[in-house]
Design a protein around this motif. Structure first.
Motif, PDB file in Angstrom:
ATOM      1  N   VAL A   1       0.833  -1.216   0.000  1.00  0.00           N
ATOM      2  CA  VAL A   1       0.000   0.000   0.000  1.00  0.00           C
ATOM      3  C   VAL A   1       0.865   1.263   0.000  1.00  0.00           C
ATOM      4  O   VAL A   1       0.367   2.380   0.204  1.00  0.00           O
ATOM      5  N   GLY A   2       2.162   1.096  -0.241  1.00  0.00           N
ATOM      6  CA  GLY A   2       3.047   2.240  -0.401  1.00  0.00           C
ATOM      7  C   GLY A   2       3.429   2.960   0.876  1.00  0.00           C
ATOM      8  O   GLY A   2       3.854   4.124   0.829  1.00  0.00           O
ATOM      9  N   ALA A   3       3.304   2.275   1.995  1.00  0.00           N
ATOM     10  CA  ALA A   3       3.611   2.938   3.268  1.00  0.00           C
ATOM     11  C   ALA A   3       5.050   2.736   3.721  1.00  0.00           C
ATOM     12  O   ALA A   3       5.485   3.346   4.696  1.00  0.00           O
ATOM     13  N   LYS A   4       5.796   1.879   3.060  1.00  0.00           N
ATOM     14  CA  LYS A   4       7.200   1.673   3.427  1.00  0.00           C
ATOM     15  C   LYS A   4       7.974   2.968   3.181  1.00  0.00           C
ATOM     16  O   LYS A   4       7.919   3.541   2.100  1.00  0.00           O
TER      17      LYS A   4
ATOM     18  N   VAL B   1       4.111   8.607  15.808  1.00  0.00           N
ATOM     19  CA  VAL B   1       4.023   7.155  15.618  1.00  0.00           C
ATOM     20  C   VAL B   1       2.573   6.732  15.415  1.00  0.00           C
ATOM     21  O   VAL B   1       2.272   5.921  14.521  1.00  0.00           O
ATOM     22  N   LEU B   2       1.668   7.280  16.218  1.00  0.00           N
ATOM     23  CA  LEU B   2       0.249   6.925  16.092  1.00  0.00           C
ATOM     24  C   LEU B   2      -0.304   7.317  14.732  1.00  0.00           C
ATOM     25  O   LEU B   2      -1.129   6.597  14.160  1.00  0.00           O
ATOM     26  N   TYR B   3       0.135   8.463  14.204  1.00  0.00           N
ATOM     27  CA  TYR B   3      -0.304   8.876  12.869  1.00  0.00           C
ATOM     28  C   TYR B   3       0.061   7.798  11.852  1.00  0.00           C
ATOM     29  O   TYR B   3      -0.768   7.414  11.009  1.00  0.00           O
ATOM     30  N   LEU B   4       1.307   7.295  11.917  1.00  0.00           N
ATOM     31  CA  LEU B   4       1.752   6.273  10.968  1.00  0.00           C
ATOM     32  C   LEU B   4       0.983   4.968  11.159  1.00  0.00           C
ATOM     33  O   LEU B   4       0.601   4.315  10.178  1.00  0.00           O
TER      34      LEU B   4
ATOM     35  N   ILE C   1      -1.372   3.406   8.215  1.00  0.00           N
ATOM     36  CA  ILE C   1      -1.153   2.045   7.704  1.00  0.00           C
ATOM     37  C   ILE C   1      -2.439   1.231   7.811  1.00  0.00           C
ATOM     38  O   ILE C   1      -2.847   0.555   6.853  1.00  0.00           O
ATOM     39  N   GLU C   2      -3.079   1.295   8.962  1.00  0.00           N
ATOM     40  CA  GLU C   2      -4.329   0.545   9.167  1.00  0.00           C
ATOM     41  C   GLU C   2      -5.379   0.946   8.132  1.00  0.00           C
ATOM     42  O   GLU C   2      -6.068   0.084   7.563  1.00  0.00           O
ATOM     43  N   LYS C   3      -5.500   2.243   7.880  1.00  0.00           N
ATOM     44  CA  LYS C   3      -6.487   2.746   6.928  1.00  0.00           C
ATOM     45  C   LYS C   3      -6.189   2.258   5.512  1.00  0.00           C
ATOM     46  O   LYS C   3      -7.082   1.775   4.807  1.00  0.00           O
TER      47      LYS C   3
END
Length: 304
Positions: free
Chosen positions: A244-247, A275-278, A282-284
């Protein structure tokens, strides 16, 4: 919470020397992130621990045990309540031939080194896991196909009622990243492990191999809290995150590791909010792309 009243109560019960108030928890976690805790306790004996738990119950104060703090994110405003970190009295190791009795506060890396010296096999997989025995049992720590369930024979713990109890391996219901003590207010005090006789050179070879694998695949030279998410059935969380391109995604000084996408690293003065934003991003993305809800492996404590 009236800290003056609690302070007086600690003095009455002669445990004030093992307590600090407003202790910065970033000093006690591998992430090096987060605010202070109201009451920080480092008991050396079961009796001291029982007294801390008694005060918690009498004054309705929540408590948590953090071990080495290697899979925890402390939020920026800190923790309201008591955080317990087991001290030297819970770091004893007793060898009875191939049976080893180990305190919950013992470092896994240290334990693996001691077993190596005695040419005992079974702990090679823990030699690069930066946690303590108690946390490893609660989370059934694993690496490269081996896990704590393979070697644990019995666990001693304090119950929610502050009673001392033991449970055999069959009673603990070990599973992926958990046993049945997880989620309860039970505190692991120690365990009996069953190891095997081994050849020192072969044990060392396995340890070197495990360390090499971890160095190649994980950002062990960076500040992190280990894997953020559990692997969903049939998938690897890191693979989903990468797809999902989060790396490499970053927020403030926090970054999704380019080496292993299931790690978030602190590049210096990252906040828990970063950290919580990331984590939430990712979850979304994974939910939208694959209709898979990632379950968090990391424990999050405190107030945002």
């Amino acid at each position: 919470m009236n800290l003056e009243i609690i302070s007086n109560e600690l003095k009455k019960r002669e445990i004030n020397k093992i307590v600090k108030f407003n202790e910065p928890l970033k000093k006690h976690t591998s992430f090096r992130i987060g605010g202070p805790v109201d009451i920080f306790c480092t008991p050396n004996t079961i009796e001291e621990l029982k007294k801390v738990i008694s005060i918690s119950k009498e004054y309705d104060i929540p408590f948590w045990v953090i071990g080495n703090g290697s899979n925890i994110l402390i939020l920026d405003q800190g923790v309201r309540g008591i955080v317990i970190k087991l001290n030297q009295g819970f770091k004893k190791i007793i060898f009875l031939d191939k049976i080893v009795k180990v305190g919950a506060g013992v470092s896994l890396i240290y334990l693996g080194k001691i077993a190596l010296k005695r040419e005992l096999s079974g702990l090679e997989f823990v030699c690069n896991i930066p946690g303590t025995l108690g946390g490893a049992i609660i989370n059934n720590a694993s690496f490269n196909g081996n896990c704590m369930a393979n070697i644990v024979q019995e666990v001693t713990f304090l119950t929610e009622e502050n009673n001392l109890e033991s449970a055999s391996k069959s009673d603990l219901d070990f599973n992926y990243r958990k046993c049945n003590l997880k989620g309860r207010s039970a505190i692991i005090l120690g365990a009996t492990l069953q190891l095997k006789e081994g050849n020192k050179e072969k044990i060392e070879s396995k340890i070197r191999k495990n360390i090499k694998i971890r160095k190649a695949k994980q950002p062990i030279d960076k500040l992190s809290a280990g894997s953020i998410f559990k692997n969903p059935p049939g998938y690897y969380a890191a693979e989903l995150i990468e797809k999902v391109g989060a790396k490499g995604l970053s927020q403030g000084k926090a970054e999704v590791s380019c080496k292993h996408a299931n790690f978030i690293i602190n590049n210096g003065n990252a906040t828990a909010r970063d950290v919580l934003y990331l984590i939430e991003e990712i979850e979304k993305r994974v939910k939208e792309a694959f209709n898979i809800e990632l379950n968090r492996e990391i424990q999050i404590l405190g107030e945002p």
